[in-house]
Design an enzyme around this catalytic site. Structure first.
Site, mmCIF file in Angstrom:
data_model
loop_
_atom_site.group_PDB
_atom_site.id
_atom_site.type_symbol
_atom_site.label_atom_id
_atom_site.label_comp_id
_atom_site.label_asym_id
_atom_site.label_seq_id
_atom_site.Cartn_x
_atom_site.Cartn_y
_atom_site.Cartn_z
ATOM 1 N N ASP A 120 4.632 -1.051 6.719
ATOM 2 C CA ASP A 120 5.526 -2.210 6.854
ATOM 3 C C ASP A 120 6.973 -1.777 6.640
ATOM 4 O OD1 ASP A 120 3.582 -4.117 7.386
ATOM 5 O OD2 ASP A 120 4.354 -5.534 5.903
ATOM 6 N N LYS A 151 -0.602 9.249 -5.242
ATOM 7 C CA LYS A 151 -0.038 9.206 -6.594
ATOM 8 C C LYS A 151 -0.888 10.125 -7.467
ATOM 9 C CE LYS A 151 2.526 6.584 -8.488
ATOM 10 N NZ LYS A 151 3.859 6.872 -9.082
ATOM 11 N N ASP A 168 5.525 6.686 -4.091
ATOM 12 C CA ASP A 168 6.736 5.921 -4.445
ATOM 13 C C ASP A 168 7.987 6.657 -3.983
ATOM 14 O OD1 ASP A 168 6.216 7.921 -6.332
ATOM 15 O OD2 ASP A 168 6.998 6.782 -8.027
ATOM 16 N N ASP A 207 -0.679 0.654 4.063
ATOM 17 C CA ASP A 207 -0.339 -0.736 4.392
ATOM 18 C C ASP A 207 1.125 -0.993 4.066
ATOM 19 O OD1 ASP A 207 -0.831 -3.487 5.063
ATOM 20 O OD2 ASP A 207 -0.881 -3.919 2.912
HETATM 21 C C1 IPM Z 1 -2.236 -4.850 8.219
HETATM 22 C C2 IPM Z 1 -2.398 -6.202 7.560
HETATM 23 C C3 IPM Z 1 -3.838 -6.323 7.095
HETATM 24 C C4 IPM Z 1 -4.056 -5.279 6.025
HETATM 25 C C5 IPM Z 1 -4.250 -7.718 6.626
HETATM 26 C C6 IPM Z 1 -4.007 -8.769 7.687
HETATM 27 C C7 IPM Z 1 -5.684 -7.738 6.184
HETATM 28 O O1 IPM Z 1 -1.463 -6.345 6.543
HETATM 29 O O2 IPM Z 1 -2.952 -4.580 9.209
HETATM 30 O O3 IPM Z 1 -1.383 -4.086 7.781
HETATM 31 O O4 IPM Z 1 -3.722 -5.488 4.852
HETATM 32 O O5 IPM Z 1 -4.577 -4.213 6.366
HETATM 33 MG MG MG Z 2 -0.057 -4.770 6.409
#
Ligand code: IPM
Ligand code: MG
Length: 370
Positions: free
Chosen positions: A255, A194, A227, A251
């Site tokens: 996901d 960002k 973003d 992170d």
């Molecule tokens: C990941 C998880 C971890 C993170 C947690 C469990 C600490 O979300 O490996 O992505 O935030 O890095």
């Molecule tokens: Mg994570």
């Protein structure tokens, strides 16, 4: 002197032990059928370590991890330990491993298997054939930056502080890993930050640009605000090849990328450090999914992400690309045959338990190695 490959297994909490049980079976299979032998040791991490030792990672386990060729971790955390003070939570065990082993480059591939196209919430044409790799910085940024904490203000309010901080070298070393990987793939790297609102983002962009000019001008480099990257990931994910970004954005974006594939239960990851004097690169492999306490102990968990994480260790740590491919192909075949755990179940497919998925994979490996 033993030339066996040494591996530390940390099953952890929730579904961790169940999925790791299936990796054990593949390790035995490799010993018997591929004459590849591992010296496996196993220890506790996360809530399991808290229950046994009162700490999410015992110093002895930390030492073992430092000396292992690779660490394979299941998952940490669960409701039982949610109320513990921050420093004692299961997650701290994992964060300590990452930090002390200096695993600054976290590789999170998001691949859509042909057989699972329908499992994605996105339209098939958007995700079919998707193969992207997120390289997440893992030992810096807001996860570890100082100052941090919660303080009382004179007027009785409280103030929570975390600090986003990156140095030149922290940016350069993870960017270098990403450039190298891009070269071996589609030769395209997207760097995300960002820079429009954060000084650390401006620095990130400048350093990546500089490194690109110096050493990787042959790689197609693009910068994007994080973003916008999040939006582009669901709009047209196939525009990406390798993405590199900081700890927190990584992170979140990983996901998101994981869900493009339809199941977190399918995705492996590798966390790599520098190569030391002995030529060894510290490394930890783990599935991207968490401990899934809601389904733990019911033989419902999908072991494939952990098996694919083990395959990544064969490729990146043990230099056994052929064996890695064998496992990856077996996974594809099992899926193509309509075999599914609950998380990736689709109409007409055969639903298997954790152990039955292990059986199916071993049968496939037998057939392929015959
Ligand atoms: C990941 C998880 C971890 C993170 C947690 C469990 C600490 O979300 O490996 O992505 O935030 O890095
Ligand atoms: Mg994570």
């Amino acid at each position: 002197m033993s030339s066996n490959k040494n591996l530390l297994i940390l099953p952890g909490d929730g579904i961790g032990p169940e999925v790791m049980g299936q990796v054990r079976r593949v390790i035995d299979w490799m010993d018997k059928r591929r004459a590849v032998t591992f010296d496996v040791s196993e220890d506790l991490v996360g809530g399991a370590a808290i229950d046994a030792h009162g700490t999410p990672l015992h110093d002895k386990t930390m030492d073992q991890a430092m000396n292992a060729d690779a660490v394979l971790l299941g998952a940490v955390g669960g409701p039982k330990w949610d109320e513990l003070p921050f420093e004692q939570k299961p997650e701290r065990g994992l964060l300590r491993l990452r930090k002390e082993m200096q695993l600054y480059a976290n590789l999170r591939p998001a691949i859509v298997f042909d057989a699972l196209v329908e499992a994605s919430t996105l339209k098939p044409e958007i995700v079919q054939g998707l193969d992207i790799l997120i390289v997440r910085e893992l030992t810096g940024g807001v996860y570890f930056g100082e100052p941090r904490g919660v303080e009382e203000l004179p007027d009785g309010q409280r103030r929570g502080v975390n600090t986003q901080v990156y140095t030149t070298n922290e940016i350069r070393r993870v960017a270098a890993v990403a450039f190298e990987l891009a070269r071996k793939r589609g030769n395209k790297l997207t760097s995300l930050e960002k820079a429009n609102v954060m000084e650390s983002g401006v620095l990130w962009r400048q350093e990546v640009t500089k490194l690109h000019k110096e050493s990787y001008a042959d790689v197609d480099l693009e910068h994007m605000y994080a973003d916008n990257g999040a939006m582009q990931l669901v709009r047209n994910p196939k525009q990406f090849d390798v993405m590199v970004t900081d700890n927190l954005f990584g992170d979140i974006l990983s996901d998101e990328a994981a869900m493009l594939t339809g199941s977190l239960g399918m995705l492996p990851s590798a966390s790599l450090g520098d190569i030391d004097e002995t030529g060894r690169r510290k490394s930890l492999y783990e599935p991207v999914h968490g401990s899934a306490p809601d389904i733990a102990g019911q033989a419902l968990a999908n072991p494939l992400a952990t098996l694919l994480s083990f395959a990544m260790s064969l490729r990146y740590t043990y230099d056994l690309a052929e064996d890695a491919e064998l496992i990856e192909k077996a996974v594809q075949k099992v899926l193509a045959d309509g075999k599914r755990t609950a998380d990736i179940m689709s109409p007409g497919a055969t639903r298997l338990s954790t152990g039955q998925m292990g059986d199916a994979l071993l049968a496939e490996l037998d057939a392929m190695a015959a």
